[in-house]
Enzyme design. Structure first.
Site, mmCIF file in Angstrom:
data_model
loop_
_atom_site.group_PDB
_atom_site.id
_atom_site.type_symbol
_atom_site.label_atom_id
_atom_site.label_comp_id
_atom_site.label_asym_id
_atom_site.label_seq_id
_atom_site.Cartn_x
_atom_site.Cartn_y
_atom_site.Cartn_z
ATOM 1 N N HIS A 120 12.927 -15.747 -15.958
ATOM 2 C CA HIS A 120 14.244 -16.270 -16.330
ATOM 3 C C HIS A 120 14.830 -16.971 -15.108
ATOM 4 O O HIS A 120 14.705 -16.495 -13.981
ATOM 5 C CB HIS A 120 15.164 -15.121 -16.765
ATOM 6 C CG HIS A 120 16.627 -15.446 -16.690
ATOM 7 N ND1 HIS A 120 17.436 -14.974 -15.674
ATOM 8 C CD2 HIS A 120 17.418 -16.202 -17.480
ATOM 9 C CE1 HIS A 120 18.665 -15.418 -15.859
ATOM 10 N NE2 HIS A 120 18.685 -16.170 -16.943
ATOM 11 N N THR A 123 21.115 -21.676 -13.404
ATOM 12 C CA THR A 123 22.141 -22.037 -12.439
ATOM 13 C C THR A 123 23.238 -22.793 -13.168
ATOM 14 O O THR A 123 22.973 -23.505 -14.143
ATOM 15 C CB THR A 123 21.599 -22.886 -11.273
ATOM 16 O OG1 THR A 123 20.959 -24.064 -11.780
ATOM 17 C CG2 THR A 123 20.597 -22.098 -10.433
ATOM 18 N N ARG A 124 24.470 -22.659 -12.691
ATOM 19 C CA ARG A 124 25.600 -23.195 -13.438
ATOM 20 C C ARG A 124 26.780 -23.464 -12.506
ATOM 21 O O ARG A 124 26.886 -22.872 -11.425
ATOM 22 C CB ARG A 124 26.027 -22.209 -14.521
ATOM 23 C CG ARG A 124 26.368 -20.827 -13.966
ATOM 24 C CD ARG A 124 26.399 -19.751 -15.027
ATOM 25 N NE ARG A 124 26.654 -18.428 -14.447
ATOM 26 C CZ ARG A 124 25.702 -17.608 -14.002
ATOM 27 N NH1 ARG A 124 24.429 -17.981 -14.083
ATOM 28 N NH2 ARG A 124 26.005 -16.434 -13.491
ATOM 29 N N HIS A 153 9.755 -12.997 -4.286
ATOM 30 C CA HIS A 153 10.891 -12.606 -3.450
ATOM 31 C C HIS A 153 10.886 -13.334 -2.114
ATOM 32 O O HIS A 153 11.955 -13.725 -1.616
ATOM 33 C CB HIS A 153 10.886 -11.096 -3.250
ATOM 34 C CG HIS A 153 11.481 -10.332 -4.387
ATOM 35 N ND1 HIS A 153 12.837 -10.131 -4.523
ATOM 36 C CD2 HIS A 153 10.901 -9.749 -5.469
ATOM 37 C CE1 HIS A 153 13.078 -9.435 -5.618
ATOM 38 N NE2 HIS A 153 11.911 -9.189 -6.216
ATOM 39 N N HIS A 183 20.495 2.130 -21.197
ATOM 40 C CA HIS A 183 20.085 3.094 -22.224
ATOM 41 C C HIS A 183 18.604 3.443 -22.123
ATOM 42 O O HIS A 183 18.173 4.452 -22.669
ATOM 43 C CB HIS A 183 20.424 2.580 -23.625
ATOM 44 C CG HIS A 183 19.709 1.328 -24.021
ATOM 45 N ND1 HIS A 183 20.175 0.070 -23.731
ATOM 46 C CD2 HIS A 183 18.544 1.137 -24.704
ATOM 47 C CE1 HIS A 183 19.344 -0.838 -24.221
ATOM 48 N NE2 HIS A 183 18.344 -0.224 -24.814
ATOM 49 N N GLY A 269 31.365 -21.194 -28.562
ATOM 50 C CA GLY A 269 30.930 -22.152 -29.562
ATOM 51 C C GLY A 269 29.653 -22.873 -29.219
ATOM 52 O O GLY A 269 29.440 -24.009 -29.657
ATOM 53 N N GLY A 270 28.777 -22.238 -28.459
ATOM 54 C CA GLY A 270 27.512 -22.860 -28.084
ATOM 55 C C GLY A 270 26.539 -22.926 -29.250
ATOM 56 O O GLY A 270 26.770 -22.357 -30.325
ATOM 57 N N ASN A 271 25.424 -23.613 -29.022
ATOM 58 C CA ASN A 271 24.389 -23.744 -30.033
ATOM 59 C C ASN A 271 23.622 -22.427 -30.153
ATOM 60 O O ASN A 271 23.065 -21.937 -29.166
ATOM 61 C CB ASN A 271 23.446 -24.883 -29.646
ATOM 62 C CG ASN A 271 22.319 -25.056 -30.622
ATOM 63 O OD1 ASN A 271 21.278 -24.412 -30.497
ATOM 64 N ND2 ASN A 271 22.494 -25.937 -31.589
#
Length: 286
Positions: A120, A123-124, A153, A183, A269-271
């Site tokens: 995974h 970046t944003r 790493h 959990h 409201g994303g896809n």
């Protein structure tokens, strides 16, 4: 600063360029395996609410191949207003100031061969009354190899050390804490780095944080294909495939119950298909 529009555009352009580089490299790996699989790109527009206009959208990239059983690489740039209930949980937002912009790249790869680690990367750049970067990358092997984890790493430590003292130690610990399934009392994988709220008080801080975020993306593009090529030709048996499918169930549990990105996408409201592209193509619960 109050107008981050040009900076959002610069970040968006970079995320799109990173997407293009990653997808080209992944398709190259498919060719090396004798596959003609390629990415299919689907544009989408964010659903407007409460009279919003020009709310942005994105492009979902999806490939199903011989090596990459399912890989999604999505880029989106959206803007609008958070719901009153959600605004209070977001850095710099409130009921009185619910406006936001968000641009970023999100990638999840589930591999056909259980010896090859899933991965995974995200970046944003977001703005509310504040502006900040976030992201990271983490490795998720069904059949862990110490060598792969060490190389992954080491690559990100080098990137972190070039941009901030203590970055690697801080962001590695953050990843260890975040990518944990309470959990089940297990970690989702072997970790990596995770950072958020890397705030931009001014233009100089933005440039420094953007440079670090670009280094994270470039490091991912450098190291992950090496790991894929290292493991993709190893033979596997039915028991190892079963172990992979059971591990994918844990991965799905984390993304549906705890993942902040999933929640953010659904709340803004994303896809739906792009948001849930992180889920594996097949999983089992024993």
């Amino acid at each position: 600063m109050t107008d981050w529009t040009p900076y959002t555009q610069r970040a968006k352009t970079w995320f799109e360029a990173l997407r293009d580089g990653i997808c080209a490299e992944f398709e190259k790996i498919e060719r090396e395996a004798g596959s003609d699989a390629g990415f299919q790109y689907t544009p989408w527009t964010r659903d407007a609410v409460a009279g919003e206009v020009d709310t942005g959208g994105g492009v979902q990239g999806l490939m199903k191949g011989k090596v990459f059983e399912k890989v999604g690489v999505n880029v989106s740039t959206v803007h609008g207003a958070f719901s009153p209930q959600f605004a209070a949980s977001i850095n710099g937002a409130s009921v009185e100031n619910p406006g936001f912009t968000a641009t970023g790249i999100s990638l999840v790869a589930h591999m056909a061969n259980p010896h090859v680690p899933a991965v995974h990367m995200n970046t944003r750049f977001l703005t509310t009354t504040k502006a900040w970067f976030g992201g990271g990358a983490d490795l998720n092997p069904p059949l862990p190899y110490d060598e792969d984890a060490a190389d992954f790493h080491a690559a990100f430590k080098t990137a972190c050390d070039a941009h901030g003292e203590g970055y690697y130690e801080r962001y590695k610990a953050w990843a260890d804490d975040y990518f944990y399934i309470p959990h089940r009392k297990v970690h989702r994988g072997v970790g990596g780095i995770f950072y958020d709220h890397l705030e931009c008080a001014d233009e100089a801080a933005w440039e420094a944080n953007f440079a670090f975020t670009k280094a994270v993306g470039e490091t991912f593009l450098s190291i992950f294909p090496q790991l894929v090529r290292r493991r993709m030709g190893i033979a596997f048996d039915a028991a190892q495939k079963q172990q992979q499918l059971e591990w994918r169930g844990r991965y799905a549990e984390f993304n549906l119950v705890y993942d902040r990105g999933t929640l953010f996408g659904l709340k803004t409201g994303g896809n739906i298909d792009a948001i849930l592209m992180s889920l594996p193509p097949e999983a089992v619960w024993s």
